[in-house]
Motif scaffolding. Structure first.
Motif, PDB file in Angstrom:
ATOM      1  N   HIS A1318     -58.307  -9.263  -8.041  1.00 16.07           N
ATOM      2  CA  HIS A1318     -57.797  -9.852  -9.281  1.00 16.07           C
ATOM      3  C   HIS A1318     -57.937 -11.365  -9.262  1.00 16.07           C
ATOM      4  CE1 HIS A1318     -54.319 -10.096  -6.535  1.00 16.07           C
ATOM      5  NE2 HIS A1318     -54.053 -11.227  -7.189  1.00 16.07           N
ATOM      6  N   SER A1319     -57.952 -11.917 -10.454  1.00 21.01           N
ATOM      7  CA  SER A1319     -57.859 -13.370 -10.668  1.00 21.01           C
ATOM      8  C   SER A1319     -56.546 -13.613 -11.426  1.00 21.01           C
ATOM      9  CB  SER A1319     -59.055 -13.889 -11.457  1.00 21.01           C
ATOM     10  OG  SER A1319     -60.243 -13.740 -10.705  1.00 21.01           O
ATOM     11  N   GLU A1320     -55.635 -14.418 -10.859  1.00 19.94           N
ATOM     12  CA  GLU A1320     -54.275 -14.561 -11.417  1.00 19.94           C
ATOM     13  C   GLU A1320     -54.162 -15.859 -12.200  1.00 19.94           C
ATOM     14  OE1 GLU A1320     -49.691 -13.975  -9.835  1.00 19.94           O
ATOM     15  OE2 GLU A1320     -51.426 -13.557  -8.555  1.00 19.94           O
ATOM     16  N   SER A1321     -53.403 -15.784 -13.294  1.00 20.69           N
ATOM     17  CA  SER A1321     -53.204 -16.933 -14.180  1.00 20.69           C
ATOM     18  C   SER A1321     -52.017 -17.756 -13.704  1.00 20.69           C
ATOM     19  CB  SER A1321     -52.960 -16.439 -15.601  1.00 20.69           C
ATOM     20  OG  SER A1321     -51.703 -15.770 -15.677  1.00 20.69           O
ATOM     21  N   PRO A1322     -51.903 -18.957 -14.186  1.00 18.68           N
ATOM     22  CA  PRO A1322     -50.677 -19.721 -13.900  1.00 18.68           C
ATOM     23  C   PRO A1322     -49.464 -19.088 -14.606  1.00 18.68           C
ATOM     24  CG  PRO A1322     -52.065 -20.917 -15.431  1.00 18.68           C
ATOM     25  CD  PRO A1322     -52.870 -19.741 -14.964  1.00 18.68           C
TER      26      PRO A1322
END
Length: 1440
Positions: A1318-1322
């Motif tokens: 996954h790529s996580e958002s702020p």
């Protein structure tokens, strides 16, 4: 003409070879399979180029099973080249020629013959322009094969005007720069005999054009020298005033021509002398080139070689007979040229017509095809060597046999004499016709007539018509005559030729501008040629009356050329004959006497008269008693007679031949003249031979013979015989090879007999030139000095001493002598005597009765070298210990004991007795006297014939006779359906013979018979019953079956049905059974499918070859024989009924996803008939070579061992036959786990919503099915919730965002294989309302255990024995787990099933079950992950 370019040469070729080898090695190392490999075929003359290093299983490069043969054919005929090509896949065959095109479809026709598998090139109406090298090329995807064949076109025209057409017609190609200058410099400075060698060195193929241009080059060189101020030397000046130079030059040219053409006899040379005076230098070179090109063209085989079948260690003799004499021919054996030596003996008869090849001591390896080549003619035959059926004694080698095997028994000497007579008759017919024309005085007038017609007699001999020579001058006629003489006697029996009036073939010279009067015709002279006098050939007296044929030209030029009174012209022929003695014109020795009075025998004079008339004086020279020469002149007045007829003179029918003589033995030279009245003289090395104690000169009619009584080395040299201005020469080479005296050789050939343990001595004296190499052999194995063998070598004899001889040493003893002059052999036999071995058992009981025991045995295996004299017999009664001697019997291995008691058992011992002693004992088994041993059953009786009133039977003796002789037989009969057997011969008594005629039968009834044998003990068992037989007269054969047809076919069988033939009493009887026969379309013999007739009217023929054509027929049979066969009208093709292709597996997938690196395997099942053609396509393009396709009868499979992303696409299979086609497609997607998306950003464009944006994954461009999934985490919850799935864009707006809560978003990339990280958002949330107490807890960093691969334990060196297993192992670590790959010589082994590879917890191992030479090399293992790469190498060696 110029084939060598600027960049050609040995150095360039060597560099090319090095570059080629480097490229091939690079391709092999890099794994590229397109490396070219050159290899030779098993068929000679075929070159194969392989495109790939390793070929798939079952595939092969093209090859020629049968290459096209060279063709020599006449102009206007059809030339055919045939080739048989093999290879898988089937190669494509093309034809082309070296110096032209074959695009003309009307002239060049290519086709393929399916029945024979031959590729054919036909050249229609060939001409001289079609003479070329034709190349056949066969190509498939794995390689190509190339071979060549030559087409030679001979001109059928005999018109003298077509003389130049028979020469080479190719034009000289211009050379470039320095190479051309070097070539012409070498040619202008070389002798004429070196022209061919120089042309071959510079790559020039057209010698004819070079000869035409060389004169022009010489003139240009002379002109250039004049311009430079140099005085050119007249090369012909010495010839104008020195006839010795002329004689030598022409004599050398004729001798060189004779050496190049061994078939030219002395008569042919004389004819060439005649024609050489009528031709200028350019035309003379044309004739020489023509003779060389057509050399041996008309030689044929009268008797060809015959097949020979020889036993092992016998000699085989091949013989052949030619139409014309040749000193030697080429012998070939299994593709290689054979040379005269120890293994092969090549001989030729004295008349050089019979040629023989003797193969000594034939072995099984000598089996094969042997051929003889004479010019363009050849013949061949098989030599079949059979193994000797006799067993070889233990420890002994099979002895060499003295028998010589030949082919068919033909009297070659008789046929050769007939051929000699035939050749002589042809030549005499030619000479008689020409001489008759000269005697009539018409030849000159006819040759210069305006229409050029010939006399019918000459036309009958030469084969020309009336207008064959119309309009032609004597120059072209002479050329045509040479051509007709050299092309042999195929078309006509003889050829007529003009003779030189001076008989020596030397040209006269004149200063008449533009022409030179000669004795053979007119030759154009150079314009700048000048001479103050005229040279003539000698002119004989009035009886011989010889003048030039061109007397008309001579009389016309009398104003410019006169003969001075008293001018003497010597005979050029005599000068040529004395070429070896002196280079000067002086013929006198220091005493003042004439050396050779015949040179001044005739002189010619001419005086200039005021009235222009010519006086000719004939000078006759006679020898007085002192040897001086006296000249007598006789003048004749009046003008010259133009039509002077010239006698052709004496000719040589058979010239001398070279002789190899042995020192102290007799040698002779023989020649034959055309006249019996002519005398001659013999010369040796230029000196006249007088008869003495060493030389005997004899004359028998026209045959002259010189005999040397005892040859010595001084007698070697060149011998010459001269008669009436003609001469013939030959060489005698006196050799001193090793040889034996006949009486000593005869004594040596006698066998040497020695007893066991004694010594044997062989001694033989010899003669010969020293040093002589002496070798002794026993049974073909060379002997050397050891403890039991001693060889003594002396200058004149040798001795062999064999100590303590053993029986196994019996065999052939050979002595071989060899020196520089030759070798010889002598054979003897060594016989070692010993006592015999014991007789061979077991004993066979012949009779065992109450009063007699008779038995026999086999003689000893080895009688010890002496015949068996008698046998000693001892007997022991079973149960007692004593042996009683029964006496001695002669050498017959059988014994009859009549002194026996009924019921007693006896045992016997037998010994063999010879002159050398008594053998060991052979003991028999127990034998009982008087035992009731009944005979066994005979074989079932056989019916010989049957009639209404009798039946004839026969049978064989039983195998078991019961130990006694058979006294007779009892025969019984039984009717069909009855259980009662009736004795047939009860009234007549026992049947003594093994046949009987049963007369007590009833016509029309069916009977069976059985027989029993009776011996001294009584009757034995009955045989099995015979077949039932009717008591009736013989029946007629049945007729043809009807309604024959095929009901079912497949690739391996067919089913036939028919109707039985009609029964017609007296014509054709009822059929009792049927035979089925088949034959293939390309075979002429029928094969029977069953050995016993069937009674049904249907049959299934099995074992057929797929797609082959078969002819079928059925034959009805009965007791009367077989009827006529009934055959199908058309052939049957071995294939099932046509079926349109269709796919049978309904579970086939139309979409397949494969992880990159894994194998792609697509299997398709179908049914079709006949066998269809299968094609695999990827995106409508044929699949790449890296994909392996395997086809079978009902399925096809596509395999890609290690897939890549580029292998993605739509794969289609096309199945097609002549009925139809079917297609199926499967989409294959090769991919891998996707990489995660990039940076994730959040923004609020609409209240209570959040727009999530992210950068695309790197795999998005390579995977059109890649999509995204977004998950959300609310601060009030502890689980992630999927917000959206299968998003193909890079943003999404999330609704229902609550104030006062924090939100986290994660974005995943997905494809058909799986999901990415996954790529996580702020964090997204509202501002804090209250300040809370925050405890900063230090965050603990996770320990990063990832590392690059490293080898803990590397590979070790390995040396394994051939055929044993080899185990390699090593240890590797790395995180994440590295990918392991094994290599051998930089080629991956992971997909090779011959190697067992495993990886267990970092321990990597590879196992080779059976190590061989192919496994030798460098082995490398690589470990690779995202952090790095490591490798370890070792070398495997194989011990023999």
């Amino acid at each position: 003409m110029w084939k060598r370019g600027k960049g050609s040469g040995p150095g360039v070729r060597q560099n090319f070879s090095l570059v080629h080898r480097y490229i091939q090695h690079f391709n092999e190392v890099s794994g590229n399979k397109s490396a070219l490999i050159r290899k030779r075929s098993k068929t000679p003359g075929v070159l194969i180029t392989q495109y790939e290093v390793s070929l798939p299983e079952g595939k092969s490069t093209p090859d020629f099973q049968s290459k096209p043969d060279p063709v020599a054919i006449k102009e206007g005929k059809l030339a055919v080249f045939k080739a048989v090509v093999i290879g898988d896949p089937k190669p494509e065959v093309s034809w082309r020629r070296a110096k032209g095109s074959i695009s003309d479809k009307d002239k060049y026709l290519t086709k393929y013959e399916k029945s024979t598998g031959e590729y054919i090139l036909e050249v229609h109406k060939v001409s001289a322009a079609d003479t070329d090298i034709y190349k056949c090329c066969a190509v498939n995807e794995f390689g190509k094969a190339v071979c060549t064949a030559t087409l030679t076109v001979t001109d059928v025209s005999t018109d003298p005007s077509d003389f130049r057409k028979l020469l080479r017609k190719s034009k000289a190609e211009p050379a470039d720069g320095e190479t051309e200058d070097k070539f012409w410099d070498a040619m202008l400075n070389a002798d004429i005999r070196d022209y061919e060698r120089i042309c071959s060195e510079f790559g020039v193929t057209d010698l004819y054009m070079v000869l035409k241009n060389i004169e022009e080059k010489k003139r240009e060189r002379m002109q250039n020298k004049c311009k430079d101020g140099a005085i050119p030397s007249d090369e012909n000046a010495t010839e104008k005033h020195n006839l010795n130079g002329v004689a030598r030059k022409k004599d050398v040219s004729i001798k060189s021509l004779l050496q190049e053409n061994p078939r030219l006899t002395q008569l042919d040379v004389e004819k060439l002398n005649l024609l050489e005076t009528a031709l200028n230098q350019e035309d003379s070179e044309e004739i020489k080139l023509l003779l060389k090109e057509f050399k041996l063209s008309n030689v044929e085989f009268v008797v060809k070689m015959q097949e020979i079948t020889a036993q092992e260690r016998e000699d085989a003799l091949f013989e052949c007979l030619l139409t014309h004499p040749l000193p030697s021919i080429t012998w070939m054996g299994k593709g290689s040229t054979l040379k005269d030596g120890e293994k092969y003996s090549i001989t030729v008869s004295d008349h050089k017509l019979i040629h023989r090849l003797l193969i000594k001591d034939c072995m099984l390896l000598d089996k094969g095809i042997y051929s003889a080549v004479a010019g363009i003619a050849s013949c061949n035959a098989w030599l079949v060597v059979e193994a000797d059926g006799d067993p070889t004694p233990a420890g002994n080698k099979r002895a060499r046999k003295t028998a010589v095997k030949r082919g068919a028994q033909i009297d070659l000497e008789k046929v050769a004499r007939e051929q000699q007579i035939k050749n002589q008759e042809e030549m005499e017919k030619i000479l008689a016709a020409v001489k008759a024309k000269y005697d009539e005085g018409q030849l000159k007038g006819e040759s210069r007539s305006s229409d050029g017609g010939r006399d019918p007699e000459i036309n009958a001999i030469t084969g020309l018509g009336k207008n064959a020579g119309a309009g032609e001058d004597k120059f072209d006629a002479a050329k045509a005559t040479v051509l007709s003489e050299q092309t042999g006697s195929k078309g006509s029996k003889g050829k007529a030729k003009k003779k030189n009036p001076s008989r020596d073939g030397k040209a006269s010279k004149s200063s008449v501008p533009g022409s030179v009067p000669t004795t053979g015709g007119m030759v154009d002279a150079p314009e700048n040629q000048k001479s103050d006098g005229v040279d003539f050939d000698k002119v004989t007296d009035a009886d011989e009356g010889e003048y030039s044929e061109d007397s008309e030209d001579f009389s016309e030029s009398n104003d410019d050329s006169r003969l001075k009174h008293g001018q003497d012209i010597e005979d050029p022929n005599e000068q040529a004959s004395d070429y070896e003695e002196s280079d000067s014109e002086d013929n006198e020795d220091p005493t003042g006497e004439v050396k050779n009075p015949r040179r001044a025998k005739q002189r010619q004079q001419q005086a200039n008269a005021d009235n222009g008339e010519k006086d000719l004086s004939d000078c006759e020279e006679m020898d007085d008693d002192t040897g001086a020469v006296k000249r007598k002149r006789r003048k004749r007045q009046g003008p010259l007679i133009e039509d002077v007829v010239i006698d052709p003179g004496v000719q040589f029918i058979c010239g001398l031949s070279d002789v190899s003589a042995i020192i102290n033995e007799t040698a002779d030279l023989t020649c034959k003249l055309s006249s019996e009245d002519c005398e001659g003289a013999w010369f040796r090395d230029g000196k006249k031979i007088s008869p003495d104690d060493n030389f005997i000169v004899t004359k028998d009619g026209a045959i002259h013979k010189l005999m040397i009584i005892r040859c010595v080395e001084e007698h070697s040299g060149k011998y010459r015989f001269e008669a009436d201005g003609r001469k013939t020469e030959a060489m005698i080479n006196v050799k001193d090879p090793p040889r034996f005296r006949p009486e000593e050789l005869s004594a040596f050939n006698e066998p040497v007999i020695a007893k066991v343990g004694h010594n044997a001595i062989f001694k033989l004296h010899f003669l010969g030139h020293e040093p002589i190499k002496i070798q002794w052999y026993r049974e073909g194995d060379e002997l050397h000095d050891d403890s039991n063998t001693k060889i003594e070598r002396f200058a004149s004899h040798s001795r062999l001493l064999l100590s303590r001889c053993q029986r196994k040493e019996t065999g052939e003893i050979k002595i071989k002598l060899k020196n520089e002059h030759g070798f010889t052999e002598a054979l003897s036999q060594l016989i070692v005597l010993d006592k015999p071995t014991s007789p061979l058992g077991p004993a066979e009981v012949m009779e065992n009765s109450p009063t007699c025991i008779e038995f026999r045995w086999r003689p000893p295996k080895d009688d010890g070298g002496s015949p068996v004299i008698n046998y000693t017999i001892e007997r022991q009664q079973v149960g007692r210990n004593t042996w009683k001697k029964r006496g001695e019997i002669p050498g017959v291995p059988s014994f009859r004991d009549t002194e026996v008691e009924h019921g007693r058992r006896y045992c016997y011992r037998v010994r063999a007795v010879t002159a050398e002693g008594t053998s060991e004992v052979m003991e028999t088994d127990d034998m009982q006297a008087g035992t009731l041993a009944f005979p066994g059953p005979p074989a079932p009786p056989k019916v010989v014939s049957a009639f209404d009133d009798c039946i004839n039977l026969c049978w064989n003796i039983p195998i078991n006779t019961g130990g006694s002789r058979i006294l007779g037989y009892i025969l019984e009969k039984r009717k069909k359906g009855s259980n009662l057997w009736t004795v047939v011969n009860a009234v007549d008594g026992l049947i003594k013979e093994k046949r009987y005629t049963v007369k007590d039968v009833v016509a029309g009834l069916e009977y069976e018979f059985r027989v029993t044998a009776i011996n001294l003990s009584g009757p034995g068992e009955f045989s099995n019953p015979s077949e039932f037989v009717y008591a009736r007269d013989p029946k007629e054969p049945p007729g043809k079956v009807t309604g024959l047809k095929v009901t079912e076919t497949s690739y391996t069988h067919m089913v036939l049905i028919w109707t039985k033939p009609e029964d017609k009493p007296g014509i054709q009887d009822e059929a009792k059974g049927y035979f089925v026969e088949i034959r293939q379309a390309d075979c002429i013999e029928w094969s029977r499918c069953i050995s016993v007739p069937i009674i049904t009217t249907s049959f299934s023929v099995k074992g057929l070859k797929s797609m082959d054509m078969y002819w079928v027929r059925v034959i009805a049979t009965n007791d009367g024989g077989e009827g006529e066969p009934e055959e199908l009208a058309n052939y049957v093709l071995a294939m099932p009924s046509p079926v349109r292709p269709k796919f049978t597996d309904h579970r086939m997938k139309s979409f397949v996803v494969v992880r990159a690196g894994n194998s792609v395997r697509i299997t398709v099942h179908f049914e079709a008939s006949p066998r269809p053609a299968i094609m695999w396509l990827k995106d409508n393009v044929p699949v790449a070579k890296r994909a392996t396709i395997s086809n079978s009868d009902g399925s096809s499979q596509l395999l890609i061992p290690s897939s890549e992303r580029s292998d993605s696409g739509i794969y289609s299979i096309l199945v097609k036959n002549f009925v139809g086609q079917e297609t199926f497609s499967t989409e294959v997607r090769v991919t891998d786990d996707p990489k995660p998306p990039g940076l994730v950003e959040l923004e609020e464009n609409v209240p209570d919503t959040v727009t999530v944006r992210w950068e695309p994954s790197p795999d998005e461009k390579r995977d059109d099915r890649l999509h995204y999934t977004v998950s959300e985490l609310d601060s009030t919850k502890r689980t992630w919730t999927t917000v959206a799935d299968r998003l193909f864009n890079n943003k999404i707006t999330v609704c229902n965002i609550m104030h006062g809560r924090e939100y986290h978003f994660r974005v995943y990339a997905k494809n058909d294989i799986g999901i990415s990280a996954h790529s996580e958002s702020p964090t997204w949330g509202m501002e804090k309302k209250k300040q809370k107490f925050v405890v900063n807890v230090p965050t603990m960093k996770d320990c990063d255990l990832r590392c690059a691969p490293t080898f803990l334990v590397p590979l070790k060196l390995h040396t394994a024995p051939k055929g044993y297993e080899c185990y390699m192992s090593c240890a590797v670590k790395g995180d994440p787990n590295p990918r392991i790959t094994w290599y051998r010589n930089h080629i991956s082994l992971n997909t090779n099933t011959n190697y067992y590879i495993s990886n267990t917890c970092g321990v990597c191992s590879m196992l080779i079950l059976r190590v061989g030479p192919k496994d030798v090399g460098e082995y490398t293992i690589t470990a690779e992950n995202d952090l790095g790469r490591a490798e370890s190498s070792t070398v495997l060696s194989v011990r023999e």
